[in-house]
Enzyme design. Structure first.
Site, PDB file in Angstrom:
ATOM      1  N   ARG A   2     -10.919  -0.058  14.920  1.00 28.93           N
ATOM      2  CA  ARG A   2     -11.002   0.606  13.600  1.00 28.93           C
ATOM      3  C   ARG A   2     -11.740  -0.127  12.733  1.00 28.93           C
ATOM      4  O   ARG A   2     -12.872   0.327  12.603  1.00 28.93           O
ATOM      5  CB  ARG A   2      -9.332   0.717  13.253  1.00 28.93           C
ATOM      6  CG  ARG A   2      -8.904   1.640  12.499  1.00 28.93           C
ATOM      7  CD  ARG A   2      -7.572   1.909  12.241  1.00 28.93           C
ATOM      8  NE  ARG A   2      -6.857   0.487  11.434  1.00 28.93           N
ATOM      9  CZ  ARG A   2      -5.802   0.413  11.057  1.00 28.93           C
ATOM     10  NH1 ARG A   2      -4.702   1.400  11.281  1.00 28.93           N
ATOM     11  NH2 ARG A   2      -5.352  -0.778  10.699  1.00 28.93           N
ATOM     12  N   LYS A   5       0.638  -1.151  -0.097  1.00 29.63           N
ATOM     13  CA  LYS A   5       0.001   0.011   0.007  1.00 29.63           C
ATOM     14  C   LYS A   5       0.691   1.270  -0.040  1.00 29.63           C
ATOM     15  O   LYS A   5       1.953   1.275   0.441  1.00 29.63           O
ATOM     16  CB  LYS A   5      -0.855  -0.036   1.525  1.00 29.63           C
ATOM     17  CG  LYS A   5      -0.144   0.112   2.620  1.00 29.63           C
ATOM     18  CD  LYS A   5      -1.091  -0.223   3.852  1.00 29.63           C
ATOM     19  CE  LYS A   5      -0.321  -0.372   4.982  1.00 29.63           C
ATOM     20  NZ  LYS A   5      -1.015  -0.527   6.210  1.00 29.63           N
ATOM     21  N   TYR A   9      16.566  29.258  10.655  1.00 29.16           N
ATOM     22  CA  TYR A   9      15.448  30.120  11.280  1.00 29.16           C
ATOM     23  C   TYR A   9      15.292  30.012  12.716  1.00 29.16           C
ATOM     24  O   TYR A   9      15.524  28.868  13.361  1.00 29.16           O
ATOM     25  CB  TYR A   9      14.247  29.595  10.574  1.00 29.16           C
ATOM     26  CG  TYR A   9      13.967  29.882   9.124  1.00 29.16           C
ATOM     27  CD1 TYR A   9      13.833  31.104   8.599  1.00 29.16           C
ATOM     28  CD2 TYR A   9      14.131  28.647   8.219  1.00 29.16           C
ATOM     29  CE1 TYR A   9      13.750  31.514   7.435  1.00 29.16           C
ATOM     30  CE2 TYR A   9      14.044  29.131   6.919  1.00 29.16           C
ATOM     31  CZ  TYR A   9      13.750  30.393   6.414  1.00 29.16           C
ATOM     32  OH  TYR A   9      13.669  30.898   5.054  1.00 29.16           O
ATOM     33  N   MET A  20      12.742  24.432   4.172  1.00 31.63           N
ATOM     34  CA  MET A  20      11.977  23.779   3.326  1.00 31.63           C
ATOM     35  C   MET A  20      13.132  22.938   2.395  1.00 31.63           C
ATOM     36  O   MET A  20      12.611  21.829   1.952  1.00 31.63           O
ATOM     37  CB  MET A  20      11.391  24.800   2.266  1.00 31.63           C
ATOM     38  CG  MET A  20      10.437  24.183   1.340  1.00 31.63           C
ATOM     39  SD  MET A  20       9.560  25.360   0.416  1.00 31.63           S
ATOM     40  CE  MET A  20       8.132  25.745   1.238  1.00 31.63           C
TER      41      MET A  20
HETATM   42  C1  PLP Z   1      -0.395  -2.063   6.611  1.00 32.52           C
HETATM   43  C2  PLP Z   1      -0.950  -3.164   7.225  1.00 32.52           C
HETATM   44  C3  PLP Z   1      -0.022  -4.272   7.450  1.00 32.52           C
HETATM   45  C4  PLP Z   1       1.281  -4.072   7.460  1.00 32.52           C
HETATM   46  O1  PLP Z   1       1.738  -3.824   8.457  1.00 32.52           O
HETATM   47  P1  PLP Z   1       3.555  -3.637   9.148  1.00 32.52           P
HETATM   48  O2  PLP Z   1       3.339  -3.010  10.277  1.00 32.52           O
HETATM   49  O3  PLP Z   1       3.712  -2.573   7.876  1.00 32.52           O
HETATM   50  O4  PLP Z   1       4.061  -4.805   8.677  1.00 32.52           O
HETATM   51  C5  PLP Z   1      -0.758  -5.509   8.004  1.00 32.52           C
HETATM   52  N1  PLP Z   1      -2.064  -5.332   7.995  1.00 32.52           N
HETATM   53  C6  PLP Z   1      -3.030  -4.387   7.763  1.00 32.52           C
HETATM   54  C7  PLP Z   1      -4.406  -4.742   7.803  1.00 32.52           C
HETATM   55  C8  PLP Z   1      -2.452  -3.362   7.307  1.00 32.52           C
HETATM   56  O5  PLP Z   1      -3.126  -2.246   7.209  1.00 32.52           O
END
Ligand code: PLP
Length: 377
Positions: free
Chosen positions: A149, A54, A270, A318
């Site tokens: 969640r 992802k 800054y 930046m």
């Molecule tokens: C992103 C995600 C993972 C991967 O998690 P990591 O901590 O990066 O290994 C696994 N399962 C779900 C449902 C996720 O959203």
């Protein structure tokens, strides 16, 4: 189908046309990625592996990462149907898991046609499925074991399973995601809840992200879902990635574009946040928060210059940040700098940078800015 493919911009736009003389680069080490997948594979044993790709493969580039991992994993897990379709069109026939399922009835023809496996986590999705002629052959049922969640409660699982079967969705897997696999709390309570439900439903299961896969062999399940470990970072605040046998995949590198010799009492950047306690040579690095470097990185955040350890001084701006050259007397304009990973400037653990900045490596990787040219090797 949308013409804009989320998460693919970097893979499409990075290339010779985007090359720049400004010295910042992100280098992606695909051999290290495959090595890390091998670590996950050894931990997984007979458990099959969804490589979580992802967010443009955690900022590492969807297509190069998928191609490099094709023979090392059993499937790919990501978010958008459009991204899954792009993988199919690039020739990937692997199983694809949609971690948030589908968002709209308009996702369903592609989910059906391309054989994608959606996660079903809310009654709204069951309604969309019931109203559509396009149904997937396989789906994951998400069980909310306490993260609160996504997912169904235990009392609803049997009904959800029955509805899916009635809709012709036959290959079902029960999944959950742990909130505290990487903390001292652990997974005992949610795992016990999960095993109870699983015994009742008699379904295969998927539980393990990276932290769970590494720490809890009893929760490997039938399919694991490692993400961050593939990219060479540790999911645990207290265990460095190298101790887990992982190799850094992304290196963020740049060069010094300026040098200043300070008198005692002179201030840097800054807000004049840093005040030189004594005469001090500092370097100016072509890397700032618009490149994805965290602005929150405080004084002392590790960085490497010309093979020597160094530290960030003053506020990250930046386009630039300043570094201490007291331990790098030979450094000059053009000297290589490693912001994280392994580069000509030296070695810097991305997890140490993230910890200093009050975040996690996941966020640093995902925040790599589109203006940073990426090379895959
Ligand atoms: C992103 C995600 C993972 C991967 O998690 P990591 O901590 O990066 O290994 C696994 N399962 C779900 C449902 C996720 O959203």
């Amino acid at each position: 189908m949308s013409a804009v493919l989320p998460g693919l911009q970097r893979a499409f736009s990075a290339g010779p046309s985007r090359a720049s003389q400004r010295p910042i680069r992100a280098r992606i080490d695909l051999a290290a990625l495959v090595h890390n997948a091998g670590v996950a594979r050894r931990l997984a044993g007979d458990t099959r592996i969804w490589a979580v790709i992802k967010a443009d493969a955690y900022g590492h580039g969807l297509f190069p990462v998928a191609q490099a991992l094709a023979d090392a994993v059993d499937g790919f897990a990501l978010l958008e149907t459009e991204t899954a379709v792009a993988l199919r069109q690039a020739g990937h026939a692997h199983p694809v898991l949609l971690l948030e399922g589908f968002f709209s009835p308009e996702d369903l023809p592609a989910v059906h046609h391309y054989g994608l496996t959606p996660v079903i986590h809310t009654p709204a999705q069951l309604q969309m499925l019931a109203a559509s002629p396009w149904r997937p052959a396989a789906a994951y049922i998400k069980f909310n074991t306490g993260m609160n969640r996504l997912g169904f409660r235990a009392v609803d699982l049997a009904a959800v399973r029955q509805q899916l079967l009635d809709l012709g969705v036959r290959e079902l897997t029960l999944m959950s995601h742990f909130a505290e696999a990487d903390t001292a709390v652990g997974i005992a309570a949610p795992l016990a809840l999960f095993r109870q439900a699983q015994a009742m439903l008699e379904l295969p299961c998927s539980l393990a992200n990276s932290a769970t896969l590494i720490r809890y062999p009893e929760a490997r399940g039938d399919w694991a879902r490692p993400g961050i470990m593939l990219y060479g970072s540790s999911p645990f605040a207290e265990i460095p990635a190298c101790q887990l046998g992982l190799k850094p995949v992304m290196s963020l590198e740049s060069r010094l574009i300026g040098i200043q010799s300070l008198e005692a009492g002179e201030r840097v950047g800054y807000g004049g946040l840093f005040v030189a306690p004594a005469p001090l040579r500092i370097g100016v690095v072509a890397c700032g928060y618009a490149d994805g470097y965290p602005r929150q990185a405080p004084l002392g955040t590790p960085v490497a210059v010309a093979g020597c350890p160094s530290r960030v001084l003053g506020r990250v701006s930046m386009d630039m940040l300043m570094v201490d050259l007291s331990a790098a007397p030979a450094a000059q304009v053009g000297s290589p700098v490693t912001l994280w990973g392994e580069g000509a400037g030296g070695v810097v653990d991305v997890d140490a940078v993230a910890a200093a900045a009050g975040t996690i490596s996941y966020e640093l990787f995902c925040a790599l800015a589109p203006r940073v040219p990426v090379t895959w090797q």
